[in-house]
Design a protein around this motif. Structure first.
Motif, PDB file in Angstrom:
ATOM      1  N   SER A   1       3.857   5.484  -5.621  1.00 14.59           N
ATOM      2  CA  SER A   1       3.932   5.444  -7.084  1.00 14.59           C
ATOM      3  C   SER A   1       2.926   6.389  -7.718  1.00 14.59           C
ATOM      4  O   SER A   1       3.221   7.055  -8.718  1.00 14.59           O
ATOM      5  CB  SER A   1       3.684   4.010  -7.576  1.00 14.59           C
ATOM      6  OG  SER A   1       4.660   3.126  -7.067  1.00 14.59           O
ATOM      7  N   ILE A   2       1.734   6.454  -7.127  1.00 15.58           N
ATOM      8  CA  ILE A   2       0.730   7.396  -7.636  1.00 15.58           C
ATOM      9  C   ILE A   2       1.242   8.827  -7.511  1.00 15.58           C
ATOM     10  O   ILE A   2       1.106   9.640  -8.437  1.00 15.58           O
ATOM     11  CB  ILE A   2      -0.596   7.227  -6.868  1.00 15.58           C
ATOM     12  CG1 ILE A   2      -1.238   5.882  -7.214  1.00 15.58           C
ATOM     13  CG2 ILE A   2      -1.554   8.367  -7.204  1.00 15.58           C
ATOM     14  CD1 ILE A   2      -2.524   5.617  -6.478  1.00 15.58           C
ATOM     15  N   SER A   3       1.834   9.145  -6.368  1.00 16.76           N
ATOM     16  CA  SER A   3       2.374  10.481  -6.164  1.00 16.76           C
ATOM     17  C   SER A   3       3.466  10.793  -7.181  1.00 16.76           C
ATOM     18  O   SER A   3       3.510  11.877  -7.765  1.00 16.76           O
ATOM     19  CB  SER A   3       2.921  10.610  -4.742  1.00 16.76           C
ATOM     20  OG  SER A   3       3.532  11.864  -4.543  1.00 16.76           O
ATOM     21  N   THR A   4       4.366   9.828  -7.415  1.00 15.71           N
ATOM     22  CA  THR A   4       5.441  10.031  -8.395  1.00 15.71           C
ATOM     23  C   THR A   4       4.894  10.196  -9.802  1.00 15.71           C
ATOM     24  O   THR A   4       5.348  11.048 -10.578  1.00 15.71           O
ATOM     25  CB  THR A   4       6.415   8.850  -8.348  1.00 15.71           C
ATOM     26  OG1 THR A   4       6.928   8.700  -7.022  1.00 15.71           O
ATOM     27  CG2 THR A   4       7.574   9.057  -9.315  1.00 15.71           C
TER      28      THR A   4
ATOM     29  N   SER B   1       0.827  -1.209   0.000  1.00 12.89           N
ATOM     30  CA  SER B   1       0.000   0.000   0.000  1.00 12.89           C
ATOM     31  C   SER B   1       0.857   1.252   0.000  1.00 12.89           C
ATOM     32  O   SER B   1       0.572   2.222  -0.720  1.00 12.89           O
ATOM     33  CB  SER B   1      -0.929  -0.002   1.219  1.00 12.89           C
ATOM     34  OG  SER B   1      -1.781  -1.127   1.207  1.00 12.89           O
ATOM     35  N   SER B   2       1.927   1.240   0.797  1.00 16.11           N
ATOM     36  CA  SER B   2       2.829   2.376   0.830  1.00 16.11           C
ATOM     37  C   SER B   2       3.477   2.602  -0.527  1.00 16.11           C
ATOM     38  O   SER B   2       3.567   3.736  -1.023  1.00 16.11           O
ATOM     39  CB  SER B   2       3.904   2.157   1.902  1.00 16.11           C
ATOM     40  OG  SER B   2       4.851   3.197   1.899  1.00 16.11           O
ATOM     41  N   THR B   3       3.931   1.523  -1.162  1.00 16.08           N
ATOM     42  CA  THR B   3       4.539   1.635  -2.490  1.00 16.08           C
ATOM     43  C   THR B   3       3.530   2.113  -3.525  1.00 16.08           C
ATOM     44  O   THR B   3       3.849   2.928  -4.408  1.00 16.08           O
ATOM     45  CB  THR B   3       5.122   0.276  -2.913  1.00 16.08           C
ATOM     46  OG1 THR B   3       6.028  -0.195  -1.925  1.00 16.08           O
ATOM     47  CG2 THR B   3       5.841   0.386  -4.242  1.00 16.08           C
ATOM     48  N   PHE B   4       2.305   1.627  -3.404  1.00 18.10           N
ATOM     49  CA  PHE B   4       1.253   1.999  -4.365  1.00 18.10           C
ATOM     50  C   PHE B   4       0.973   3.493  -4.316  1.00 18.10           C
ATOM     51  O   PHE B   4       0.963   4.182  -5.350  1.00 18.10           O
ATOM     52  CB  PHE B   4      -0.014   1.199  -4.055  1.00 18.10           C
ATOM     53  CG  PHE B   4      -1.210   1.609  -4.870  1.00 18.10           C
ATOM     54  CD1 PHE B   4      -1.283   1.314  -6.222  1.00 18.10           C
ATOM     55  CD2 PHE B   4      -2.265   2.287  -4.276  1.00 18.10           C
ATOM     56  CE1 PHE B   4      -2.375   1.704  -6.982  1.00 18.10           C
ATOM     57  CE2 PHE B   4      -3.363   2.667  -5.020  1.00 18.10           C
ATOM     58  CZ  PHE B   4      -3.428   2.383  -6.375  1.00 18.10           C
TER      59      PHE B   4
END
Length: 280
Positions: free
Chosen positions: A109-112, A103-106
């Motif tokens: 990634s959306i933010s990036t 969830s943290s990576t997801f």
């Protein structure tokens, strides 16, 4: 054996002396005799350093004490959340941890992705908002911010004796004549006010509050919050002024103070975790 009061006074005197020396060095270095220009240019930054140090030191220590007095509520919430998730995953703790990591990576990634598709000019503006900057402080905002931060800090100093008791828990505080709900509301409002003003003045300062509070607890081994606040203020001023000295005269403005704070704060955070793990 050295008396504890003497150790306390010695640490406070050393901290104040080091902070004042660092502050004087920042104001005097490379002035080349042009004191008026240096004070005009750096005085605004110094005032911002002091205000942010006051806001973050008092608010972080206050919030940590309040969250400790609400420990039962947070634990109950965690138990309910974990119980719900574990029932859905047949008590698989590793799956719970992996879900948190994914969830943290997801979301990262959306933010990036959103930052990549942004217009370059808007992206530069966003980056400027995401990091603390003491070079862009507006004088008119600084005056209003100083009033609000001082008022919020005065509230926290006023309720310092109540915080000393709240540190024991709500039950003990109630039995001693404290109204925990009213005190917590007043202090949480002051915390939100001071941190919000500090963020509005210079931007987000990740890890700085954690560094200040942790060092304050290490330097002052007592429980009185008024002294924790005082230690925290001088620690914060020293950290900010020292960091700006490094940025301007060691790194030659090739980095920002927020980057230095995040790097030092990250290392400090990891070291703190490892040390506590070894103690256990």
């Amino acid at each position: 054996m050295i008396n504890q009061s003497k150790v306390f006074r010695l640490r406070l005197i050393l901290l104040i002396s080091i902070t004042l020396i660092t502050l004087a060095t920042y104001l005097a270095i490379h002035t080349y005799g042009n004191w008026e220009f240096a004070l005009l240019l750096r005085g605004k930054k110094v005032l911002a350093f002091i205000l942010v140090a006051i806001a973050l030191s008092t608010s972080t220590i206050t919030f940590q004490t309040l969250s400790h007095s609400q420990l039962l509520i947070m634990c109950l919430f965690c138990v309910i959340l974990f119980s719900f998730f574990m029932n859905k995953t047949t008590n698989n703790l590793y799956l719970l941890l992996m879900t948190g990591v994914i969830s943290s990576t997801f979301f990262s990634s959306i933010s990036t992705f959103l930052q990549v598709i942004m217009d370059p000019n808007e992206y530069d503006l966003l980056q400027g908002k995401l990091f603390a900057s003491f070079a862009k402080v507006q004088t008119n905002h600084l005056f209003i911010g100083a009033i609000l931060i001082i008022l919020a800090s005065l509230v926290q100093f006023y309720f310092a004796p109540e915080l000393d008791i709240l540190h024991l828990g709500n039950v003990q505080a109630t039995s001693l004549g404290i109204n925990p709900l009213f005190t917590q509301r007043m202090l949480l409002f002051s915390v939100a006010l001071s941190t919000g003003v500090a963020t509005a003045l210079v931007g987000p300062t990740i890890f700085l509050g954690f560094i200040i509070s942790t060092l304050s607890y290490q330097l002052y081994a007592g429980y009185q919050h008024k002294w924790l606040f005082i230690f925290g203020i001088f620690v914060g001023v020293f950290a900010l002024v020292g960091g700006q000295l490094l940025v301007e005269h060691v790194f030659q403005l090739k980095t920002t103070i927020s980057t230095v704070i995040q790097f030092v704060g990250g290392c400090f955070f990891i070291t703190k975790i490892l040390m506590e793990r070894n103690w256990r």
